[in-house]
Motif scaffolding. Sequence first.
Motif, PDB file in Angstrom:
ATOM      1  N   ALA A 275      -3.581   6.827  -4.539  1.00 13.21           N
ATOM      2  CA  ALA A 275      -3.564   5.682  -3.633  1.00 13.21           C
ATOM      3  C   ALA A 275      -3.365   4.420  -4.462  1.00 13.21           C
ATOM      4  O   ALA A 275      -4.046   4.225  -5.471  1.00 13.21           O
TER       5      ALA A 275
ATOM      6  N   VAL B  50     -11.529   2.427  -0.579  1.00 15.39           N
ATOM      7  CA  VAL B  50     -11.221   3.827  -0.288  1.00 15.39           C
ATOM      8  C   VAL B  50     -12.514   4.627  -0.214  1.00 15.39           C
ATOM      9  O   VAL B  50     -13.310   4.644  -1.141  1.00 15.39           O
TER      10      VAL B  50
ATOM     11  N   ALA C  86       0.835  -1.195   0.000  1.00 14.51           N
ATOM     12  CA  ALA C  86       0.000   0.000   0.000  1.00 14.51           C
ATOM     13  C   ALA C  86       0.869   1.244   0.000  1.00 14.51           C
ATOM     14  O   ALA C  86       1.804   1.365   0.790  1.00 14.51           O
TER      15      ALA C  86
ATOM     16  N   GLY D  38      -9.277   3.667   3.863  1.00 20.52           N
ATOM     17  CA  GLY D  38      -9.997   2.538   3.315  1.00 20.52           C
ATOM     18  C   GLY D  38     -10.323   1.618   4.472  1.00 20.52           C
ATOM     19  O   GLY D  38     -10.873   2.055   5.494  1.00 20.52           O
TER      20      GLY D  38
ATOM     21  N   ARG E 222      -8.026   0.559   6.192  1.00 17.04           N
ATOM     22  CA  ARG E 222      -7.040   1.142   7.096  1.00 17.04           C
ATOM     23  C   ARG E 222      -6.772   2.564   6.647  1.00 17.04           C
ATOM     24  O   ARG E 222      -7.247   3.002   5.592  1.00 17.04           O
TER      25      ARG E 222
ATOM     26  N   TYR F 263      -3.987   5.594   5.728  1.00 22.53           N
ATOM     27  CA  TYR F 263      -2.636   5.772   5.210  1.00 22.53           C
ATOM     28  C   TYR F 263      -2.360   7.259   5.003  1.00 22.53           C
ATOM     29  O   TYR F 263      -3.274   8.035   4.695  1.00 22.53           O
TER      30      TYR F 263
ATOM     31  N   SER G  35      -3.675  -1.485  -4.020  1.00 26.87           N
ATOM     32  CA  SER G  35      -3.729  -2.427  -2.898  1.00 26.87           C
ATOM     33  C   SER G  35      -4.468  -1.848  -1.692  1.00 26.87           C
ATOM     34  O   SER G  35      -4.755  -2.574  -0.744  1.00 26.87           O
ATOM     35  N   ILE G  36      -4.785  -0.578  -1.736  1.00 27.83           N
ATOM     36  CA  ILE G  36      -5.590   0.038  -0.680  1.00 27.83           C
ATOM     37  C   ILE G  36      -7.051  -0.162  -1.065  1.00 27.83           C
ATOM     38  O   ILE G  36      -7.525   0.389  -2.060  1.00 27.83           O
TER      39      ILE G  36
END
Length: 114
Positions: free
Chosen positions: A24, A31, A2, A99, A101, A103, A27-28
């Motif tokens: 982004a 979102v 990510a 997302g 998570r 970042y 892999s994120i």
Amino acid sequence: QAQVLESGGGTVQPGGSLRLSCTASSSILAVNLMAWYRQAPGKERELVAGIIGGRVTDYADAVKGRFTISSDNAKNTIHLQMNSLKPEDTAVYYCRVRGWREYWGQGTQVTVSS
């Protein structure tokens, strides 16, 4: 892996313009928020503008009428068009992506100086 990648910072004279971009990585997942923050020397990080669920949030009072945030959802990318820049806009600008998570990018320096 990510990643949040920012670009477009630099040095500009007062009254000038810059366009920041934030992407982004794919892999994120999921979102739902992308936003720009900035942090000037000796000050706390502050929200500049964001897009949540595809809708633009309010802008910081200091940038209203001068900055415009936009998105390219297909590319998980947002842009920040900054016009009529002032010395007080000098800061490191960070991109935040939420997302499953959260970042943050590493930041891009914007310097407004004559």
